[in-house]
Design a protein around this motif. Structure first.
Motif, short mmCIF file in Angstrom:
data_model
loop_
_atom_site.label_atom_id
_atom_site.label_comp_id
_atom_site.label_asym_id
_atom_site.label_seq_id
_atom_site.Cartn_x
_atom_site.Cartn_y
_atom_site.Cartn_z
N SER A 43 -8.37 16.55 -7.12
CA SER A 43 -7.63 17.23 -8.18
C SER A 43 -6.64 16.29 -8.88
CB SER A 43 -6.86 18.43 -7.61
OG SER A 43 -6.09 19.04 -8.63
N ALA A 97 -4.91 17.10 -11.22
CA ALA A 97 -3.74 17.92 -11.59
C ALA A 97 -2.55 17.61 -10.69
CB ALA A 97 -4.09 19.40 -11.50
N LEU A 98 -2.80 17.26 -9.42
CA LEU A 98 -1.70 16.93 -8.51
C LEU A 98 -0.97 15.67 -8.97
CD1 LEU A 98 -3.39 17.64 -5.04
CD2 LEU A 98 -1.77 19.08 -6.29
N ALA A 137 -4.35 14.26 -3.63
CA ALA A 137 -5.23 14.40 -4.80
C ALA A 137 -6.65 13.94 -4.47
CB ALA A 137 -4.68 13.60 -5.97
N TYR A 157 -15.76 23.00 -12.06
CA TYR A 157 -14.60 23.16 -12.95
C TYR A 157 -14.87 24.26 -13.97
CZ TYR A 157 -17.39 20.37 -16.21
OH TYR A 157 -18.39 19.91 -17.03
N ASP A 205 -5.52 22.67 -12.99
CA ASP A 205 -6.38 22.62 -11.81
C ASP A 205 -7.85 22.71 -12.25
OD1 ASP A 205 -8.03 24.16 -9.61
OD2 ASP A 205 -6.34 23.24 -8.58
N ASN A 262 1.00 16.53 -12.36
CA ASN A 262 2.24 17.27 -12.14
C ASN A 262 3.27 16.44 -11.38
OD1 ASN A 262 1.77 19.95 -13.41
ND2 ASN A 262 0.01 19.93 -12.04
N LYS A 293 -10.49 23.94 -11.12
CA LYS A 293 -11.21 25.20 -10.92
C LYS A 293 -10.90 26.24 -12.01
CE LYS A 293 -9.69 25.48 -6.61
NZ LYS A 293 -9.27 24.11 -6.33
N LYS A 294 -9.81 26.03 -12.73
CA LYS A 294 -9.39 27.03 -13.71
C LYS A 294 -10.04 26.81 -15.07
CE LYS A 294 -4.86 27.85 -11.62
NZ LYS A 294 -3.40 27.72 -11.80
#
Length: 588
Positions: free
Chosen positions: A524, A526-527, A519, A380, A449, A530, A451-452
């Motif tokens: 993730s 984030a899925l 997910a 991450y 996400d 959102n 990775k960001k």
């Protein structure tokens, strides 16, 4: 199976029967309320194979769906896109099916270990640890929901030169004070001495440089660093005095960590300590040498040649026989698979360690462990604040406890500003501020996400509108208020004429389990974040776009249907937030 999946399955059957084409899956998209039809089917993948224009393919597929299934009420083709309107009863049946099977989870015959947190015992947890813990814990929750058995694990870095720096500083400058005597949280107390060491060490370096030493010489010859190095040697020899001091100071830190974890809402099933695992791996190194997988240099150091893997030569054992981090991690991985019946191991660690884990996994593969390809680095991005990065040695990190308190204070101020929660009793108000503040923090961290790299803005995260935790929590509270006023009880509704807003909401509710699966596969949260935001927006559109408020409806059947829909929406919101480690409040 949801309606979208049913359409995709029927399309595949039609394409096989009509065009004799196998393994063709057309994309089916949910339509928003402003578009005609419930779903859009993209026909372009068939154009090249059938050598037909997309409009004629759309008409042929629409006719086939109409004549060969009971799904469609109507269809139209616009610029090669097939828009289909599904019969109303399918949506009513879909809703009933989702409601009946809401808690049904298909168990998977696999156990996954998720490692996260893994702090050092020379400083308190900071903002970076917050993202790590929230991400690891949420991934564990999502994997559980997807049907896996999950073991939540951490390894505490409780030994090494950095730990000795805190110990030596306390011994020299602490005058016997304790966390209890100074009313200081244990991990912060020890962390203050880590900062103190750095300050004194820098002063000694400056003094030596002033006396004519080079900076590199001064760093190596400063009395404090020499004493810290000797303390580490004494620790490794088992010196009783050093070991006792180490045990006492670590116990202060663990008490502090425990408080932080509790407020953050994370926990662990297993805890390992580097002091117990740092010698693991040496036997593996010997075995690798005997097999010819590893090689030894003339100075006695042991290496692994990974050039055929696109990497380089990696040191696994120093010339004096002491282990490096990689040695420990090799041994710890093997130990975990020995002691637990796990099929996958996920390391939640920042992306600055990407190379380390590439090497770790490759070496384990070369050593012949078949599960090496079931290791995964959940990499991450770093967290930054509007005012820049953090430096722990200089004492400028964003402390996790202070951040959580700031979120509480901001939630309180924001709620008072907009006149919310004033009618609640004081204890209930405080509990709500805590839930809202922590929800804001967690949602803001997890909606990005993994990775960001992310920029965390506490003020922005606490807004009651937009893509924030409080906005989602508020929608949940609004539904609870509606259900309470209605004295709601679930009663089955056999049929009703669902409008476009209700259909859109049903499709989203039916998609919950698919989102959880995706997910879990992508690791993730984030899925999920959102998804629940989209669900809340859809519910609010459904709620606001009614000619008659739900509670004033004279049609009992329609009133019950909309209350049932509201109830399942609330349950799905709560369940989704729970996967992110976020709580809900009934009044807000």
């Amino acid at each position: 199976m949801n309606i979208k999946d049913i359409i995709e399955e029927k399309l595949s059957e039609i394409i096989l029967n009509v065009y004799q084409l196998k393994d063709i899956k057309l994309e089916v998209q949910e339509n928003k309320t402003e578009f005609e039809g419930d779903f859009t089917i993209v026909t372009f993948p068939l154009v090249k194979q059938l050598k037909k224009n997309p409009e004629s393919i759309g008409v042929e597929l629409g006719d086939a769906l109409t004549t060969q299934t009971e799904l469609l009420e109507s269809f139209n083709v616009v610029k090669g896109f097939l828009n289909v309107k599904v019969k109303n009863q399918f949506f009513v049946d879909q809703f009933r099916s989702v409601n009946d099977g809401f808690s049904n989870i298909e168990k998977k015959d696999a156990t996954v270990m998720v490692e996260y947190s893994s702090p050092n015992t020379n400083k308190p947890l900071h903002l970076g640890h917050v993202r790590n813990n929230l991400l690891g814990f949420s991934v564990a929750q999502i994997l559980k929901e997807a049907g896996y058995d999950v073991i939540k694990s951490q390894i505490i870095n409780d030994r090494g030169i950095h730990i000795c720096k805190s110990m030596l500083a306390w011994e020299k400058f602490g005058k016997g004070e304790t966390p209890e005597a100074t009313a200081t949280k244990g991990d912060k107390f020890v962390g203050n001495y880590y900062v103190k060491f750095d300050q004194e060490y820098k002063a000694q370096i400056a003094e030596l440089v002033a006396q004519g030493s080079t900076e590199d010489q001064a760093k190596k010859e400063a009395p404090l660093i020499l004493e810290a190095q000797q303390m580490l040697l004494d620790w490794e020899k088992g010196d009783e005095k050093v070991r006792n001091l180490w045990s006492e100071m670590n116990s202060w830190v663990y008490e502090g960590f425990s408080e932080t974890y509790k407020r953050l809402g994370v926990d662990f099933d297993q805890v390992q300590y580097e002091s117990n695992t740092y010698i693991l791996g040496k036997d593996l190194i010997q075995d690798g040498l005997e097999k010819g997988v590893l090689y030894q240099k003339e100075d006695g150091s042991v290496w692994c040649d990974l050039t055929d893997e696109g990497l380089d030569h990696k040191l696994l054992l120093r010339s004096d026989g002491t282990s490096v981090y990689m040695t420990q991690d090799l041994g710890t991985a093997v130990e975990r698979f020995k002691q637990n019946n796990i099929q996958k191991l996920i390391y939640t660690v920042g992306n600055e360690q990407d190379y380390h884990f590439q090497v770790l996994f490759k070496v384990l593969g070369k050593l012949g462990f078949p599960w090496a390809d079931q290791l995964f680095h959940l990499s991450y991005g770093m967290v930054e604040l509007p005012n820049g990065k953090m430096k722990s040695r200089e004492g400028t990190v964003v402390d996790a406890d202070e951040l959580m308190q700031e979120m509480y204070d901001t939630a309180e101020a924001k709620a008072k500003e907009i006149g919310r929660l004033e009618e609640l009793a004081e204890e209930e108000r405080k509990a709500s501020y805590e839930t809202i503040g922590m929800g804001a923090l967690k949602y803001f961290m997890l909606k990005v996400d993994p990775k960001k790299k992310m920029l965390f803005n506490p003020e922005e995260s606490i807004e009651f509108n937009g893509n924030t935790g409080p906005f989602i929590q508020y929608t949940y509270a609004r539904i609870q208020s509606l259900l309470a006023k209605a004295n709601y009880e679930y009663k089955e509704v056999v049929t009703v004429d669902a409008n476009q807003f209700e259909k859109e909401l049903i499709v989203l509710l039916a998609n919950y389990k698919n989102i959880v699966e995706k997910a879990a596969e992508a690791l993730s949260p984030a899925l999920v974040a959102n998804y629940v935001y989209d669900l809340v927006k859809s519910y609010n559109s459904f709620y606001q776009n009614q000619n008659t408020p739900i509670l004033k409806l004279e049609d009992d059947n329609l009133r019950q249907f909309r209350l049932n829909l509201s109830d399942l929406s609330a349950k799905t919101i709560q369940k989704s937030l729970g996967l992110l480690g976020i709580g809900t409040v009934n009044r807000m």
